[in-house]
Structure formats: C-alpha cells, structure tokens
Design an enzyme around this catalytic site. Structure first.
Site, PDB file in Angstrom:
ATOM      1  N   HIS A  41      43.571  50.351  34.761  1.00 38.83           N
ATOM      2  CA  HIS A  41      44.826  50.936  35.223  1.00 38.83           C
ATOM      3  C   HIS A  41      45.896  50.850  34.145  1.00 38.83           C
ATOM      4  O   HIS A  41      46.872  50.117  34.272  1.00 38.83           O
ATOM      5  CB  HIS A  41      45.290  50.260  36.514  1.00 38.83           C
ATOM      6  CG  HIS A  41      44.420  50.615  37.667  1.00 38.83           C
ATOM      7  ND1 HIS A  41      44.432  51.860  38.238  1.00 38.83           N
ATOM      8  CD2 HIS A  41      43.470  49.921  38.309  1.00 38.83           C
ATOM      9  CE1 HIS A  41      43.535  51.903  39.198  1.00 38.83           C
ATOM     10  NE2 HIS A  41      42.928  50.747  39.268  1.00 38.83           N
ATOM     11  N   CYS A  98      31.185  44.587  36.114  1.00 40.40           N
ATOM     12  CA  CYS A  98      31.319  43.200  35.662  1.00 40.40           C
ATOM     13  C   CYS A  98      30.158  42.377  36.230  1.00 40.40           C
ATOM     14  O   CYS A  98      29.853  42.481  37.422  1.00 40.40           O
ATOM     15  CB  CYS A  98      32.655  42.628  36.130  1.00 40.40           C
ATOM     16  SG  CYS A  98      32.828  40.892  35.682  1.00 40.40           S
ATOM     17  N   HIS A 126      39.992  48.303  48.556  1.00 43.02           N
ATOM     18  CA  HIS A 126      39.813  48.088  47.113  1.00 43.02           C
ATOM     19  C   HIS A 126      38.422  48.566  46.682  1.00 43.02           C
ATOM     20  O   HIS A 126      37.431  48.293  47.372  1.00 43.02           O
ATOM     21  CB  HIS A 126      39.984  46.593  46.797  1.00 43.02           C
ATOM     22  CG  HIS A 126      40.102  46.322  45.338  1.00 43.02           C
ATOM     23  ND1 HIS A 126      39.010  46.324  44.497  1.00 43.02           N
ATOM     24  CD2 HIS A 126      41.171  46.078  44.564  1.00 43.02           C
ATOM     25  CE1 HIS A 126      39.414  46.067  43.272  1.00 43.02           C
ATOM     26  NE2 HIS A 126      40.730  45.924  43.283  1.00 43.02           N
ATOM     27  N   GLU A 128      36.339  47.553  44.572  1.00 41.40           N
ATOM     28  CA  GLU A 128      35.299  46.509  44.433  1.00 41.40           C
ATOM     29  C   GLU A 128      34.669  46.197  45.796  1.00 41.40           C
ATOM     30  O   GLU A 128      33.453  46.055  45.915  1.00 41.40           O
ATOM     31  CB  GLU A 128      35.928  45.240  43.842  1.00 41.40           C
ATOM     32  CG  GLU A 128      34.891  44.132  43.650  1.00 41.40           C
ATOM     33  CD  GLU A 128      35.525  42.787  43.346  1.00 41.40           C
ATOM     34  OE1 GLU A 128      36.394  42.707  42.469  1.00 41.40           O
ATOM     35  OE2 GLU A 128      35.134  41.811  44.009  1.00 41.40           O
ATOM     36  N   THR A 166      36.537  39.368  44.117  1.00 45.11           N
ATOM     37  CA  THR A 166      36.686  38.454  42.972  1.00 45.11           C
ATOM     38  C   THR A 166      38.133  38.049  42.697  1.00 45.11           C
ATOM     39  O   THR A 166      38.387  36.982  42.148  1.00 45.11           O
ATOM     40  CB  THR A 166      36.111  39.074  41.681  1.00 45.11           C
ATOM     41  OG1 THR A 166      36.723  40.338  41.476  1.00 45.11           O
ATOM     42  CG2 THR A 166      34.615  39.219  41.745  1.00 45.11           C
ATOM     43  N   SER A 223      50.570  45.088  39.748  1.00 42.10           N
ATOM     44  CA  SER A 223      51.003  43.985  40.612  1.00 42.10           C
ATOM     45  C   SER A 223      50.700  42.636  39.966  1.00 42.10           C
ATOM     46  O   SER A 223      51.458  41.684  40.135  1.00 42.10           O
ATOM     47  CB  SER A 223      50.361  44.075  41.988  1.00 42.10           C
ATOM     48  OG  SER A 223      48.984  43.964  41.877  1.00 42.10           O
ATOM     49  N   ASN A 224      49.626  42.546  39.191  1.00 35.80           N
ATOM     50  CA  ASN A 224      49.350  41.232  38.580  1.00 35.80           C
ATOM     51  C   ASN A 224      50.356  40.916  37.468  1.00 35.80           C
ATOM     52  O   ASN A 224      50.669  39.764  37.223  1.00 35.80           O
ATOM     53  CB  ASN A 224      47.882  41.113  38.150  1.00 35.80           C
ATOM     54  CG  ASN A 224      47.592  41.794  36.848  1.00 35.80           C
ATOM     55  OD1 ASN A 224      47.803  41.215  35.792  1.00 35.80           O
ATOM     56  ND2 ASN A 224      47.128  43.030  36.894  1.00 35.80           N
ATOM     57  N   SER A 266      45.678  44.628  32.647  1.00 36.86           N
ATOM     58  CA  SER A 266      45.321  45.958  32.148  1.00 36.86           C
ATOM     59  C   SER A 266      46.061  46.322  30.860  1.00 36.86           C
ATOM     60  O   SER A 266      46.152  47.485  30.495  1.00 36.86           O
ATOM     61  CB  SER A 266      45.585  47.001  33.239  1.00 36.86           C
ATOM     62  OG  SER A 266      46.852  46.790  33.795  1.00 36.86           O
TER      63      SER A 266
HETATM   64 FE1  SF4 Z   1      35.074  40.477  36.117  1.00 35.68          FE
HETATM   65 FE2  SF4 Z   1      37.000  41.050  37.873  1.00 35.68          FE
HETATM   66 FE3  SF4 Z   1      36.770  38.577  36.857  1.00 35.68          FE
HETATM   67 FE4  SF4 Z   1      37.618  40.564  35.336  1.00 35.68          FE
HETATM   68  S1  SF4 Z   1      38.676  39.724  37.129  1.00 35.68           S
HETATM   69  S2  SF4 Z   1      36.073  39.006  34.770  1.00 35.68           S
HETATM   70  S3  SF4 Z   1      36.414  42.267  36.104  1.00 35.68           S
HETATM   71  S4  SF4 Z   1      35.304  39.645  38.162  1.00 35.68           S
END
Ligand code: SF4
Length: 283
Positions: A41, A98, A126, A128, A166, A223-224, A266
């Site tokens: 992003h 990932c 999301h 993922e 994650t 947002s992060n 990002s």
């Molecule tokens: Fe993998 Fe997501 Fe962790 Fe990045 S934040 S290392 S993409 S699991």
C-alpha cells in the site's frame, strides 16, 4: 547531529520479499506481469512498478480475462480457488505469499482434516483473512471483537482450532481466546500473530524516548504509520509525520542533537534512505 535509524523501519520481511519478487520478475519474465492486488500500500512503489509495465489486477473477473503472462500473489496470500483459476487460465504463477501466512493455510487444512472447525481471530474483510478462509473446505468462522466472541456458539461436542490474522493485537487475541475457551469446546489455539509490527512499535518507542526530535515516515492513510506517530509523539513532543523528504521541515535549534527515524510497514527503503541522508548532511 546524531541520527538514530530504527532497524525495523519500513517493510517487514514478508513485504520486502514480495516487492523484491516483483522486481526480479521485471528482470526475468517474458510477457506481461501482473500483481493480484497492489503489492504494497504505497503509491510510489506501485507507480514505479507500473512504469516498468507491472499492472495491478483488482478482481477475479480481471484474472479470468487473462490468457498469458505472469501473475504475482502478494504477501497477504489468497485462497486455493485463485491458484486453480490461474492454472486454468494457463498463466505463470509466482507466489510471494509470506511464509508466515502460508503456515496458517497449512494449519487450516490440517486441522480441518482432523475434524476441527477453523476460527480466525481477525478482520473478515482483510485480504489475508479472506485468503485463509479460502483454504478451508467448510466455512471458517471469523471473530474480531469481544462481543462477537461472547456471541459465538457451536453445538456441544464440536472441535475447534483457533488461529489469528498475523497483524492482530496480541492482548485482544488473548481476551477473545479466553472468552471462547470458557464455552467448553474441545479447542486448540495456535497463536499465529507475526511479531514484525510489535517489534517496530517497541523500537520506535525506545528511540523516541531517547532523542530530541523524531521523524516518522509513511503514507497519510497508513494506519500502522499513524499508530507509530502516536507512540512516538507520546515519548517525544518534537515528532514529525512525513510522507517523503519534501514534507520535512525540521526546525533545528541548538537543542536538537539527536534525531530518530522510523517508518511504517509500506515505506520503501529508498524514501527512508533519502530522509536519513538529508538529515545527516544538512544538520
Ligand atoms: Fe509476513 Fe505479515 Fe509478518 Fe510481514 S507482517 S512478515 S507480511 S506475516
């Protein structure tokens, strides 16, 4: 002036790997190259790749219209159906999912085969989470809030496997697991939260508490990055939120002797490097 650059600034391992994969394909692949969704992003990166001929596919319909070329799957991963679709279309598939996400796909597959329902703690919208659901034969459950956890119900005697998106917040994950555990099902819990986000925040907090000014680099909608800014601002009043070097207006005075730099997930290395160099040379 001393500059302290966070080691965890910018892309996490999975995103860096995915972006590198696209650049590798630009060098190697024959024919058109596509990513399924933006690879990261960040407009600068997506635009740069577009200039190199990489197109973004935004829907399954767009995938279905392809007959040749290379499609790269981004770090978030996708469901099994997308792999099948790509096979049918006869296009070249390059998987940059990932490995930490891939592991959740395998867990879902295995535990479902062991007779368990899959419950994902995360945001149902999301990509993922959509991808993880796409590896389950039966519909997977998704719970995001404490209220949803309270309302969650299965017939007694059913078996459950809980995994997590994650990037989910660890404390909230624990709270949700606690609520569901009290319901008396046969449960296994696998904490699949990736530590990249937390490590980035912890390091940013540490640096911000120790410097005279702090620079946080990232997209205005990220947002992060906003969260990183909040964390740093709490520790260091003199915190700047910038998208690129052009936004930097560091008010220097004799009291600034040490500047800290971090960046959201990002933010490409190139932008971080530019800011770092500028601060080192100019001040
Ligand atoms: Fe993998 Fe997501 Fe962790 Fe990045 S934040 S290392 S993409 S699991």
């Amino acid at each position: 002036m001393e500059v302290r650059l966070a080691k965890t600034a910018g892309f996490c391992f999975g995103v860096r790997r995915a972006v590198d994969t696209v650049y590798e394909q630009v060098e190697q692949a024959e024919g058109p190259i596509y990513t399924y969704g933006p690879i990261v992003h960040n407009e600068t990166v997506v635009q740069e790749l577009e200039e190199k001929g990489v197109k973004v596919l935004n829907s399954e319909e767009e995938l279905k219209s392809l007959t040749s070329g290379t499609v790269i799957i981004r770090a978030h991963g996708v469901g099994e159906k997308v792999y099948e679709l790509l096979k049918q279309q006869g296009v070249n598939l390059v998987d940059a999912t990932c490995p930490f996400v891939k592991k959740i796909h395998r867990i879902a597959r295995k535990e479902e085969a062991n007779g368990r329902h899959i419950l994902i703690i995360g945001n149902a919208k999301h990509p993922e989470v959509e991808g993880i659901r796409g590896w389950c034969e039966k519909p997977a459950y998704v719970v995001e809030s404490l209220e949803e956890a309270e309302n969650f119900a299965l017939p007694m005697g059913e078996k459950l496997c809980i995994v997590s998106q994650t990037t989910f917040n660890y404390n909230k994950f624990e709270d949700i697991v606690e609520i569901i555990s009290k319901k008396g099902y046969d449960i296994i819990v696998l904490n699949t939260i990736c530590s990249a986000t937390e490590e980035r925040q912890t390091e940013a907090r540490e640096i911000a508490s120790d410097v005279d000014a702090m620079i946080v680099i990232g997209g205005s909608h990220s947002s992060n990055t906003q969260k990183l800014f909040e964390i740093c601002k709490k520790e260091c009043e003199n915190t700047y939120y910038i998208q690129s070097l052009d936004d930097l207006d560091l008010k220097t005075s004799q009291s600034i002797r040490c500047v800290g730099i971090t960046a959201g997930a990002s933010t490409p290395n190139k932008i971080i490097e530019e800011v770092q160099k500028h601060v080192r040379i100019k001040f």
